[in-house]
Design a protein around this motif. Structure first.
Motif, PDB file in Angstrom:
ATOM      1  N   LYS B   8     -45.961 -16.776 -12.219  1.00  0.00           N
ATOM      2  CA  LYS B   8     -46.025 -15.373 -11.772  1.00  0.00           C
ATOM      3  C   LYS B   8     -44.830 -14.587 -12.291  1.00  0.00           C
ATOM      4  O   LYS B   8     -44.942 -13.467 -12.772  1.00  0.00           O
ATOM      5  CB  LYS B   8     -46.026 -15.318 -10.233  1.00  0.00           C
ATOM      6  CG  LYS B   8     -47.405 -15.463  -9.630  1.00  0.00           C
ATOM      7  CD  LYS B   8     -47.312 -15.289  -8.132  1.00  0.00           C
ATOM      8  CE  LYS B   8     -48.598 -15.708  -7.448  1.00  0.00           C
ATOM      9  NZ  LYS B   8     -48.436 -15.755  -5.991  1.00  0.00           N
ATOM     10  N   ILE B   9     -43.643 -15.242 -12.156  1.00  0.00           N
ATOM     11  CA  ILE B   9     -42.429 -14.568 -12.606  1.00  0.00           C
ATOM     12  C   ILE B   9     -42.516 -14.293 -14.100  1.00  0.00           C
ATOM     13  O   ILE B   9     -42.165 -13.223 -14.579  1.00  0.00           O
ATOM     14  CB  ILE B   9     -41.196 -15.440 -12.277  1.00  0.00           C
ATOM     15  CG1 ILE B   9     -41.027 -15.527 -10.759  1.00  0.00           C
ATOM     16  CG2 ILE B   9     -39.954 -14.868 -12.918  1.00  0.00           C
ATOM     17  CD1 ILE B   9     -39.853 -16.349 -10.335  1.00  0.00           C
ATOM     18  N   LEU B  10     -43.030 -15.285 -14.811  1.00  0.00           N
ATOM     19  CA  LEU B  10     -43.145 -15.148 -16.256  1.00  0.00           C
ATOM     20  C   LEU B  10     -44.039 -13.964 -16.609  1.00  0.00           C
ATOM     21  O   LEU B  10     -43.695 -13.136 -17.463  1.00  0.00           O
ATOM     22  CB  LEU B  10     -43.717 -16.445 -16.834  1.00  0.00           C
ATOM     23  CG  LEU B  10     -43.522 -16.674 -18.316  1.00  0.00           C
ATOM     24  CD1 LEU B  10     -42.051 -16.660 -18.659  1.00  0.00           C
ATOM     25  CD2 LEU B  10     -44.143 -17.991 -18.726  1.00  0.00           C
ATOM     26  N   LYS B  11     -45.176 -13.881 -15.930  1.00  0.00           N
ATOM     27  CA  LYS B  11     -46.106 -12.777 -16.219  1.00  0.00           C
ATOM     28  C   LYS B  11     -45.486 -11.435 -15.860  1.00  0.00           C
ATOM     29  O   LYS B  11     -45.628 -10.450 -16.586  1.00  0.00           O
ATOM     30  CB  LYS B  11     -47.417 -12.984 -15.454  1.00  0.00           C
ATOM     31  CG  LYS B  11     -48.339 -13.920 -16.210  1.00  0.00           C
ATOM     32  CD  LYS B  11     -49.710 -13.967 -15.589  1.00  0.00           C
ATOM     33  CE  LYS B  11     -50.588 -14.950 -16.360  1.00  0.00           C
ATOM     34  NZ  LYS B  11     -51.765 -15.363 -15.594  1.00  0.00           N
ATOM     35  N   ALA B  12     -44.794 -11.419 -14.731  1.00  0.00           N
ATOM     36  CA  ALA B  12     -44.139 -10.176 -14.320  1.00  0.00           C
ATOM     37  C   ALA B  12     -43.065  -9.780 -15.335  1.00  0.00           C
ATOM     38  O   ALA B  12     -42.860  -8.601 -15.607  1.00  0.00           O
ATOM     39  CB  ALA B  12     -43.530 -10.336 -12.936  1.00  0.00           C
ATOM     40  N   ILE B  14     -43.187 -10.427 -18.517  1.00  0.00           N
ATOM     41  CA  ILE B  14     -43.871  -9.869 -19.684  1.00  0.00           C
ATOM     42  C   ILE B  14     -44.231  -8.408 -19.422  1.00  0.00           C
ATOM     43  O   ILE B  14     -44.163  -7.576 -20.318  1.00  0.00           O
ATOM     44  CB  ILE B  14     -45.117 -10.725 -20.025  1.00  0.00           C
ATOM     45  CG1 ILE B  14     -44.658 -12.105 -20.511  1.00  0.00           C
ATOM     46  CG2 ILE B  14     -45.969 -10.056 -21.083  1.00  0.00           C
ATOM     47  CD1 ILE B  14     -45.743 -13.134 -20.591  1.00  0.00           C
ATOM     48  N   ASN B  15     -44.554  -8.112 -18.160  1.00  0.00           N
ATOM     49  CA  ASN B  15     -44.826  -6.719 -17.791  1.00  0.00           C
ATOM     50  C   ASN B  15     -43.551  -5.929 -17.524  1.00  0.00           C
ATOM     51  O   ASN B  15     -43.598  -4.807 -17.038  1.00  0.00           O
ATOM     52  CB  ASN B  15     -45.734  -6.664 -16.557  1.00  0.00           C
ATOM     53  CG  ASN B  15     -47.137  -7.106 -16.893  1.00  0.00           C
ATOM     54  OD1 ASN B  15     -47.600  -6.902 -18.012  1.00  0.00           O
ATOM     55  ND2 ASN B  15     -47.803  -7.730 -15.939  1.00  0.00           N
ATOM     56  N   LYS B  16     -42.430  -6.555 -17.799  1.00  0.00           N
ATOM     57  CA  LYS B  16     -41.115  -5.907 -17.690  1.00  0.00           C
ATOM     58  C   LYS B  16     -40.805  -5.427 -16.271  1.00  0.00           C
ATOM     59  O   LYS B  16     -40.274  -4.332 -16.071  1.00  0.00           O
ATOM     60  CB  LYS B  16     -40.997  -4.768 -18.699  1.00  0.00           C
ATOM     61  CG  LYS B  16     -41.295  -5.257 -20.108  1.00  0.00           C
ATOM     62  CD  LYS B  16     -40.683  -4.418 -21.174  1.00  0.00           C
ATOM     63  CE  LYS B  16     -40.785  -5.156 -22.502  1.00  0.00           C
ATOM     64  NZ  LYS B  16     -40.509  -4.338 -23.656  1.00  0.00           N
ATOM     65  N   ASP B  17     -41.126  -6.266 -15.325  1.00  0.00           N
ATOM     66  CA  ASP B  17     -40.756  -5.970 -13.946  1.00  0.00           C
ATOM     67  C   ASP B  17     -39.284  -6.334 -13.750  1.00  0.00           C
ATOM     68  O   ASP B  17     -38.889  -7.484 -13.966  1.00  0.00           O
ATOM     69  CB  ASP B  17     -41.649  -6.794 -13.000  1.00  0.00           C
ATOM     70  CG  ASP B  17     -41.197  -6.676 -11.562  1.00  0.00           C
ATOM     71  OD1 ASP B  17     -40.672  -5.606 -11.219  1.00  0.00           O
ATOM     72  OD2 ASP B  17     -41.364  -7.652 -10.802  1.00  0.00           O
ATOM     73  N   PRO B  18     -38.459  -5.382 -13.356  1.00  0.00           N
ATOM     74  CA  PRO B  18     -37.013  -5.635 -13.284  1.00  0.00           C
ATOM     75  C   PRO B  18     -36.633  -6.812 -12.382  1.00  0.00           C
ATOM     76  O   PRO B  18     -35.753  -7.596 -12.726  1.00  0.00           O
ATOM     77  CB  PRO B  18     -36.455  -4.335 -12.728  1.00  0.00           C
ATOM     78  CG  PRO B  18     -37.489  -3.311 -12.962  1.00  0.00           C
ATOM     79  CD  PRO B  18     -38.808  -4.009 -12.988  1.00  0.00           C
ATOM     80  N   LYS B  19     -37.301  -6.935 -11.251  1.00  0.00           N
ATOM     81  CA  LYS B  19     -36.942  -8.020 -10.330  1.00  0.00           C
ATOM     82  C   LYS B  19     -37.228  -9.373 -10.956  1.00  0.00           C
ATOM     83  O   LYS B  19     -36.438 -10.307 -10.859  1.00  0.00           O
ATOM     84  CB  LYS B  19     -37.733  -7.874  -9.026  1.00  0.00           C
ATOM     85  CG  LYS B  19     -37.058  -6.967  -8.035  1.00  0.00           C
ATOM     86  CD  LYS B  19     -37.775  -6.997  -6.701  1.00  0.00           C
ATOM     87  CE  LYS B  19     -37.158  -6.008  -5.742  1.00  0.00           C
ATOM     88  NZ  LYS B  19     -37.912  -5.920  -4.497  1.00  0.00           N
ATOM     89  N   ALA B  20     -38.399  -9.472 -11.594  1.00  0.00           N
ATOM     90  CA  ALA B  20     -38.762 -10.728 -12.250  1.00  0.00           C
ATOM     91  C   ALA B  20     -37.800 -11.041 -13.380  1.00  0.00           C
ATOM     92  O   ALA B  20     -37.411 -12.190 -13.589  1.00  0.00           O
ATOM     93  CB  ALA B  20     -40.186 -10.631 -12.788  1.00  0.00           C
ATOM     94  N   GLN B  21     -37.382 -10.013 -14.085  1.00  0.00           N
ATOM     95  CA  GLN B  21     -36.441 -10.216 -15.186  1.00  0.00           C
ATOM     96  C   GLN B  21     -35.126 -10.779 -14.671  1.00  0.00           C
ATOM     97  O   GLN B  21     -34.541 -11.676 -15.271  1.00  0.00           O
ATOM     98  CB  GLN B  21     -36.193  -8.893 -15.918  1.00  0.00           C
ATOM     99  CG  GLN B  21     -37.346  -8.528 -16.847  1.00  0.00           C
ATOM    100  CD  GLN B  21     -37.133  -7.193 -17.523  1.00  0.00           C
ATOM    101  OE1 GLN B  21     -36.424  -6.330 -17.014  1.00  0.00           O
ATOM    102  NE2 GLN B  21     -37.766  -7.024 -18.668  1.00  0.00           N
ATOM    103  N   GLU B  22     -34.709 -10.249 -13.527  1.00  0.00           N
ATOM    104  CA  GLU B  22     -33.451 -10.747 -12.974  1.00  0.00           C
ATOM    105  C   GLU B  22     -33.601 -12.210 -12.548  1.00  0.00           C
ATOM    106  O   GLU B  22     -32.717 -13.026 -12.789  1.00  0.00           O
ATOM    107  CB  GLU B  22     -33.005  -9.885 -11.796  1.00  0.00           C
ATOM    108  CG  GLU B  22     -31.640 -10.290 -11.299  1.00  0.00           C
ATOM    109  CD  GLU B  22     -30.914  -9.181 -10.568  1.00  0.00           C
ATOM    110  OE1 GLU B  22     -31.490  -8.092 -10.400  1.00  0.00           O
ATOM    111  OE2 GLU B  22     -29.760  -9.420 -10.178  1.00  0.00           O
ATOM    112  N   ALA B  23     -34.747 -12.527 -11.929  1.00  0.00           N
ATOM    113  CA  ALA B  23     -34.989 -13.906 -11.512  1.00  0.00           C
ATOM    114  C   ALA B  23     -35.018 -14.828 -12.736  1.00  0.00           C
ATOM    115  O   ALA B  23     -34.444 -15.924 -12.721  1.00  0.00           O
ATOM    116  CB  ALA B  23     -36.317 -13.991 -10.764  1.00  0.00           C
ATOM    117  N   PHE B  24     -35.664 -14.366 -13.765  1.00  0.00           N
ATOM    118  CA  PHE B  24     -35.746 -15.116 -15.018  1.00  0.00           C
ATOM    119  C   PHE B  24     -34.341 -15.370 -15.573  1.00  0.00           C
ATOM    120  O   PHE B  24     -33.992 -16.484 -15.960  1.00  0.00           O
ATOM    121  CB  PHE B  24     -36.568 -14.281 -16.014  1.00  0.00           C
ATOM    122  CG  PHE B  24     -36.838 -14.958 -17.329  1.00  0.00           C
ATOM    123  CD1 PHE B  24     -37.992 -15.700 -17.517  1.00  0.00           C
ATOM    124  CD2 PHE B  24     -35.953 -14.833 -18.387  1.00  0.00           C
ATOM    125  CE1 PHE B  24     -38.254 -16.317 -18.730  1.00  0.00           C
ATOM    126  CE2 PHE B  24     -36.204 -15.447 -19.603  1.00  0.00           C
ATOM    127  CZ  PHE B  24     -37.364 -16.191 -19.770  1.00  0.00           C
TER     128      PHE B  24
END
Lengths: 287, 184
Positions: B8-12, B14-24
């Motif tokens: 999910k984080i990965l997909k988020a 790819i959609n450039k979701d800032p929160k997911a990017q930070e988690a990544f």
């Protein structure tokens, strides 16, 4: 040779493959700031598209509404032939006349004023140049006769300068000379302001007792720092004492440097100055 | 730590979701920073490469298809970024081809109990070119052909430089040991 793994390689792989050091905390904010702002979802962008279209429509309406009257006026003018055009052309020249009339009015009124204002004027100059405060006392103590012509030009000049649209007529009529003179007086006043700051542009460190050191004699400084640089950018000499002169050597090693031009940067602050000033230039060294 | 990052984080991401990017970032930054430090000669450079690398990753994450391991792909991105960082400085130009290879004895390191910290110290004292080649070959397990392509050198140069890199590693290690003994 490559089939059997070198023990160093396996050691390094074992120890370094999962090397996970602690990352400085301040890095992610920088990355975040560089990441592009995400686009809102598709539905919103459709709305934005509509808004854009609306915006375009409005722009088109404005454009048409502006151009139509303009064209109408243009045709009207053409129909009435040349007379109105003359009227239009005449207005700017009228304005010019108004200005030129203003100026002669103001300039004659100045000579009587200047006697009174001669004391005040240096203050206004000091505002322009931070290096002046030292100078102002000298300026005032000098006999008024010498300064008056300069002041007169100074008074005239700002008036002229403020008239950005000053016509050629006016320029020809009076201030061509004053303009040149004014430039001259500025140089003079600038020299005066630097009078305590005499920076030579050349010296000859050949121990003949004449001009052997790069001397900058400054008195009453709160702050002084002189730095001399080699053309390759290295610092050759640095001092915070005006009495410490550069002798054309590398400060650390004491080795004499070659003949040539060396860049210097001087920072100084007189007691009367609110802020430090800086002077930079080249000193030519010739033994 | 779980083996792979959440889909999910990965997909988020790819959609450039800032929160997911930070988690990544939080998930991978430590390992990637390790790579950056290994391939850079200075901490500042490593931090620059880390930033640059993550910007690249976030930009190109959409292109990554789940063919291989994500971490492998990331490693590649960061290694290439680090190499590019120094390519502009032409520090790898000192990799000249010398074909005579003197192999050092294998026994030297078989007994050695060198810790990670010590190894890193030694690596930091090595010439950047040697360090790079040792990293690529030994740690990453790249072949000479791959290294040659990455660094723009010949395969023979890669081999000879690897041998020299090992020698330098050994000599630095020995000098450190004598220094430590001297102190003790």
């Amino acid at each position: 040779m490559e089939t059997t793994k070198h023990p160093l390689d396996s050691l390094l792989k074992e120890q370094l493959e999962n090397f996970k050091p602690e990352v400085p905390v301040n890095l992610y904010p920088i990355i975040k700031s560089k990441l592009s702002v995400p686009q809102p979802a598709g539905v919103v962008s459709k709305g934005a598209f509509v808004v854009k279209n609306l915006g375009f429509g409005i722009k088109a309406i404005i454009l048409v509404s502006l151009t139509v009257p303009a064209l109408a006026v243009y045709y009207m003018l053409q129909n009435k032939q040349e007379a109105p055009i003359q009227a239009i052309v005449s207005t700017p020249s009228n304005m010019g006349v108004v200005e030129t009339e203003k100026l002669p009015e103001s300039t004659p009124s100045l000579p009587p004023k200047k006697l009174i204002s001669s004391v005040e004027k240096p203050k206004s100059i000091t505002k322009c140049r931070p290096t002046e405060p030292v100078q102002t006392p000298q300026f005032q103590t000098e006999s008024g006769n010498n300064i008056e012509p300069i002041l007169e030009q100074k008074i005239v000049q700002p008036v002229f300068k403020n008239q950005e649209t000053a016509d050629k007529e006016f320029a020809v009529a009076e201030p061509v000379e004053t303009k040149n003179n004014w430039n001259g007086t500025e140089q003079i006043t600038e020299n005066r302001s630097i009078e305590p700051l005499v920076i030579p542009n050349a010296f000859s460190p050949n121990s003949d007792g004449i001009n052997d050191e790069f001397e900058i004699n400054l008195a009453n400084t709160l702050f002084f720092r002189l730095r001399v640089y080699h053309p390759n950018g290295t610092l050759l000499f640095e001092t915070d004492k005006p009495s410490n002169h550069w002798k054309g050597t590398q400060q650390e090693s004491g080795m004499p440097v070659e003949n040539g031009s060396y860049r210097y940067i001087l920072e100084y602050q007189f007691k009367e100055q609110p802020k430090p000033s800086m002077a930079a230039g080249y000193i030519y060294l010739n033994r | 730590m779980s083996k792979s990052i959440d889909e999910k984080i990965l997909k988020a991401c790819i959609n450039k979701d800032p929160k997911a990017q930070e988690a990544f970032y939080q998930y991978f930054s430590s390992a990637m920073y390790g790579i950056c430090l290994r391939y850079c000669s200075q901490v500042e450079d490593a931090q620059d490469v880390l930033q640059e690398g993550f910007l690249k990753v976030f930009e190109k994450l959409g292109q990554f298809e789940a063919k291989g391991k994500l971490e492998g792909w990331l490693r590649q991105v960061f290694i290439r970024t680090a190499l590019e960082h120094y390519r502009s400085n032409k520090l790898h130009m000192n990799l000249t081809g010398i074909e005579t290879i003197e192999e050092i004895g294998n026994e030297d390191f078989s007994m050695a109990t060198i810790g990670q910290k010590e190894i890193l110290q030694i690596m930091n004292k090595m010439a950047l070119g040697y360090k790079t080649i040792l990293n690529l070959y030994a740690v990453e397990g790249y072949s000479h052909a791959e290294i040659a392509e990455l660094l723009g050198i010949s395969e023979g140069t890669s081999k000879s430089q690897l041998a020299r890199a090992r020698q330098q590693f050994k000599s630095i290690w020995q000098s450190m040991q004598t220094y430590n003994h001297g102190n003790n």
